[in-house]
Enzyme design. Structure first.
Site, short mmCIF file in Angstrom:
data_model
loop_
_atom_site.label_atom_id
_atom_site.label_comp_id
_atom_site.label_asym_id
_atom_site.label_seq_id
_atom_site.Cartn_x
_atom_site.Cartn_y
_atom_site.Cartn_z
N THR A 84 49.18 66.77 44.21
CA THR A 84 50.14 67.26 43.22
C THR A 84 50.38 68.75 43.36
OG1 THR A 84 50.42 67.60 40.85
CG2 THR A 84 48.17 67.41 41.62
N ASP A 85 51.53 69.20 42.87
CA ASP A 85 51.80 70.65 42.86
C ASP A 85 50.92 71.38 41.83
OD1 ASP A 85 53.03 69.69 40.55
OD2 ASP A 85 55.00 70.58 40.99
N GLU A 86 50.29 70.61 40.93
CA GLU A 86 49.50 71.27 39.88
C GLU A 86 48.28 72.00 40.43
OE1 GLU A 86 48.71 69.05 36.38
OE2 GLU A 86 50.62 68.00 36.47
P1 NAD Z 1 48.86 56.22 37.75
O1 NAD Z 1 47.88 56.71 36.72
O2 NAD Z 1 50.13 55.59 37.31
O3 NAD Z 1 48.15 55.19 38.73
C1 NAD Z 1 46.86 55.36 39.22
C2 NAD Z 1 46.39 54.05 39.84
O4 NAD Z 1 45.08 54.26 40.41
C3 NAD Z 1 46.25 52.90 38.84
O5 NAD Z 1 46.76 51.71 39.39
C4 NAD Z 1 44.74 52.79 38.61
O6 NAD Z 1 44.32 51.49 38.27
C5 NAD Z 1 44.22 53.22 39.97
N1 NAD Z 1 42.85 53.75 39.91
C6 NAD Z 1 42.37 54.70 39.05
N2 NAD Z 1 41.07 54.92 39.30
C7 NAD Z 1 40.71 54.12 40.33
C8 NAD Z 1 39.50 53.91 41.05
N3 NAD Z 1 38.38 54.57 40.72
N4 NAD Z 1 39.49 53.03 42.05
C9 NAD Z 1 40.62 52.33 42.39
N5 NAD Z 1 41.79 52.49 41.74
C10 NAD Z 1 41.84 53.37 40.73
O7 NAD Z 1 49.14 57.50 38.67
P2 NAD Z 1 50.48 57.94 39.40
O8 NAD Z 1 51.30 58.75 38.48
O9 NAD Z 1 51.07 56.78 40.09
O10 NAD Z 1 49.88 58.94 40.48
C11 NAD Z 1 49.42 58.44 41.75
C12 NAD Z 1 48.97 59.59 42.61
O11 NAD Z 1 50.02 60.53 42.78
C13 NAD Z 1 47.81 60.39 42.01
O12 NAD Z 1 46.92 60.74 43.05
C14 NAD Z 1 48.49 61.62 41.42
O13 NAD Z 1 47.60 62.72 41.41
C15 NAD Z 1 49.61 61.83 42.40
N6 NAD Z 1 50.79 62.53 41.86
C16 NAD Z 1 51.39 62.09 40.73
C17 NAD Z 1 52.54 62.74 40.26
C18 NAD Z 1 53.26 62.26 39.01
O14 NAD Z 1 54.23 62.88 38.61
N7 NAD Z 1 52.86 61.17 38.38
C19 NAD Z 1 53.04 63.85 40.94
C20 NAD Z 1 52.38 64.28 42.11
C21 NAD Z 1 51.26 63.60 42.56
O1 TDX Z 2 54.81 63.63 24.67
C1 TDX Z 2 54.87 64.56 25.47
N1 TDX Z 2 55.56 65.69 25.16
C2 TDX Z 2 55.67 66.76 25.99
O2 TDX Z 2 56.33 67.76 25.65
C3 TDX Z 2 54.20 64.51 26.77
C4 TDX Z 2 53.41 63.29 27.17
C5 TDX Z 2 54.34 65.58 27.61
N2 TDX Z 2 55.05 66.69 27.24
C6 TDX Z 2 55.21 67.80 28.20
C7 TDX Z 2 53.98 68.28 28.90
C8 TDX Z 2 54.52 68.73 30.26
O3 TDX Z 2 55.03 70.05 30.15
O4 TDX Z 2 56.07 67.28 29.24
C9 TDX Z 2 55.69 67.78 30.52
C10 TDX Z 2 55.34 66.63 31.44
O5 TDX Z 2 54.14 66.04 30.94
P1 TDX Z 2 53.40 64.83 31.70
O6 TDX Z 2 54.34 63.69 31.89
O7 TDX Z 2 52.12 64.60 31.01
O8 TDX Z 2 53.21 65.45 33.17
P2 TDX Z 2 52.42 66.74 33.73
O9 TDX Z 2 51.31 67.14 32.85
O10 TDX Z 2 53.45 67.75 34.10
O11 TDX Z 2 51.79 66.09 35.07
C11 TDX Z 2 52.54 65.13 35.85
O12 TDX Z 2 53.06 65.71 37.02
C12 TDX Z 2 52.15 66.08 38.02
C13 TDX Z 2 51.68 63.94 36.21
O13 TDX Z 2 51.17 63.36 35.03
C14 TDX Z 2 50.58 64.32 37.16
O14 TDX Z 2 49.85 63.17 37.57
C15 TDX Z 2 51.18 64.97 38.36
O15 TDX Z 2 50.18 65.48 39.18
#
Ligand code: NAD
Ligand code: TDX
Length: 331
Positions: free
Chosen positions: A120-122
């Site tokens: 992630t960019d975080e």
């Molecule tokens: P998600 O929470 O929707 O899915 C995570 C999945 O991993 C689930 O299916 C869960 O059951 C599985 N999991 C969790 N712990 C596990 C374990 N110990 N063993 C096996 N499986 C396990 O997450 P997501 O939003 O799809 O993110 C997926 C990946 O992408 C993560 O590595 C996250 O850091 C990265 N990522 C997410 C975002 C975003 O915006 N959501 C952005 C950049 C990177």
């Molecule tokens: O109810 C809400 N109200 C609100 O204002 C929630 C759930 C979030 N927020 C804000 C917090 C953040 O500034 O919205 C923004 C996005 O929040 P999230 O969806 O929780 O994402 P963020 O914390 O930015 O992280 C996401 O992007 C990077 C993913 O959850 C991570 O897995 C990924 O790495």
């Protein structure tokens, strides 16, 4: 090609599995623990085709070793992924994001398996609203939350295993994803499903925080390009020039759903809330020729809203527990 996709029942992992089935002839095994965030319904239609499901924990060395032994490449998505959960209970983040990644790397080292790590960019911390630069592959790591610090730690493990043990690894760091099949704990689906239930959206703090939105389909095409053509040992940042402040996103959701644009609540801010993320994806575009398909956020969001309208069966079972958790936090 036999791919092992960890976390393939989650939001972005399942999107990638659909993408791989559509665009390649690879066989896929999904390794997923099915935590609260995993849902086999996100893979529906695929399990009868070239996709096999293996229930298991990425921190279980014996289970992982078995599966890695019969894979040509690992694409590692599994993680605890939600910042708010990490502030409430960090331990699962350490276990899955650090020990889980370590366990996979050890298996990749033993079997000589290609490894792509999804991050992630975080990991870079946050930017000021008026910073003229964006994150690049050279930005120093500076994570803020238990979630992002464990993702940063997992990236560093991958780099160490590549350098010290020669694991053939690549890393990608992507910005905020949106699209179908995203858990309702996350910002965009939480607000859409609130409106669908007649509940006002909840904005943390003032809502001036900025996220750089990318459609999950575009994240998947970038990961596949890196897996196929990325240089071993390199990191690629993935982003689609989608910067928006949270308040504008809530107002756009309300407008697209036919509600007054001020029909939302301000709730207490997230502790340590990162102000702004922004990705410079020049390296990925120049080296691999990757381009996003969804450059119009309003269009992608409209399709996402439509998907949540039509798929309450998928999200409704998790909505009450998610909102009970937020209620406990006063959010
Ligand atoms: P998600 O929470 O929707 O899915 C995570 C999945 O991993 C689930 O299916 C869960 O059951 C599985 N999991 C969790 N712990 C596990 C374990 N110990 N063993 C096996 N499986 C396990 O997450 P997501 O939003 O799809 O993110 C997926 C990946 O992408 C993560 O590595 C996250 O850091 C990265 N990522 C997410 C975002 C975003 O915006 N959501 C952005 C950049 C990177
Ligand atoms: O109810 C809400 N109200 C609100 O204002 C929630 C759930 C979030 N927020 C804000 C917090 C953040 O500034 O919205 C923004 C996005 O929040 P999230 O969806 O929780 O994402 P963020 O914390 O930015 O992280 C996401 O992007 C990077 C993913 O959850 C991570 O897995 C990924 O790495």
């Amino acid at each position: 090609m036999r791919l092992l996709v960890t976390g393939g029942a989650g939001f972005i992992g399942s999107n990638f599995v659909h993408h791989v089935v559509r665009h390649t002839d690879y066989d896929v095994t999904v390794l997923d623990k099915l935590t609260y965030a995993g849902n086999l319904a996100s893979l529906s239609g695929l399990l009868e085709q070239r996709v096999t499901f293996a229930l298991g924990d990425i921190a279980d060395a014996a289970r992982v070793d078995d599966l890695v032994a019969s894979a040509d490449a690992i694409v590692h998505y599994a993680a605890e992924s939600h910042n708010d959960n990490s502030l409430h209970d960090p331990y699962p983040f350490l276990k899955t994001n650090l020990i889980g990644t370590f366990t996979l790397l050890e298996a990749a080292r033993k079997h000589g398996t290609r490894f792509h790590h999804v991050s992630t960019d975080e990991v870079y911390g946050d930017l000021h609203l008026d910073d003229p630069f964006r994150f690049t592959e050279n930005t120093p790591y500076n994570p803020s939350s238990p979630y992002s610090s464990t993702k940063a730690g997992s990236d560093l493990l991958v780099r160490a295993w590549a350098r010290s043990f020669g694991v053939a690894a690549t890393i990608s760091n992507c910005s905020n994803n949106y699209g179908a099949f995203q858990h309702v704990e996350k910002f965009i689906p939480r607000q859409i499903t609130n409106v669908l239930r007649g509940v006002r959206p909840k904005l943390y703090g003032s809502g001036h925080h900025v996220r750089d939105w990318i459609h999950a389909d575009d994240h998947s095409s970038a990961v596949l390009a890196i897996l196929q053509r990325g240089r071993i040992g390199e990191t690629y940042l993935i982003g689609a020039n989608g910067e928006k402040d949270n308040r504008s996103v809530v107002e756009l959701i309300l407008r697209l759903m036919g509600r007054p644009t001020d029909d939302y609540d301000h709730v207490p801010d997230r502790a340590g809330h990162d102000l702004r993320y922004a990705i410079d994806s020049t390296k990925l575009r120049d080296e691999l020729g990757w381009r996003p398909l969804y450059e119009n956020f309003e269009q992608g969001l409209t399709a996402t809203i439509q998907w949540y309208r039509e798929n309450a069966d998928w999200w409704a079972p998790t909505k009450d527990a998610t909102e009970a958790f937020y209620a406990q936090l006063g959010q």
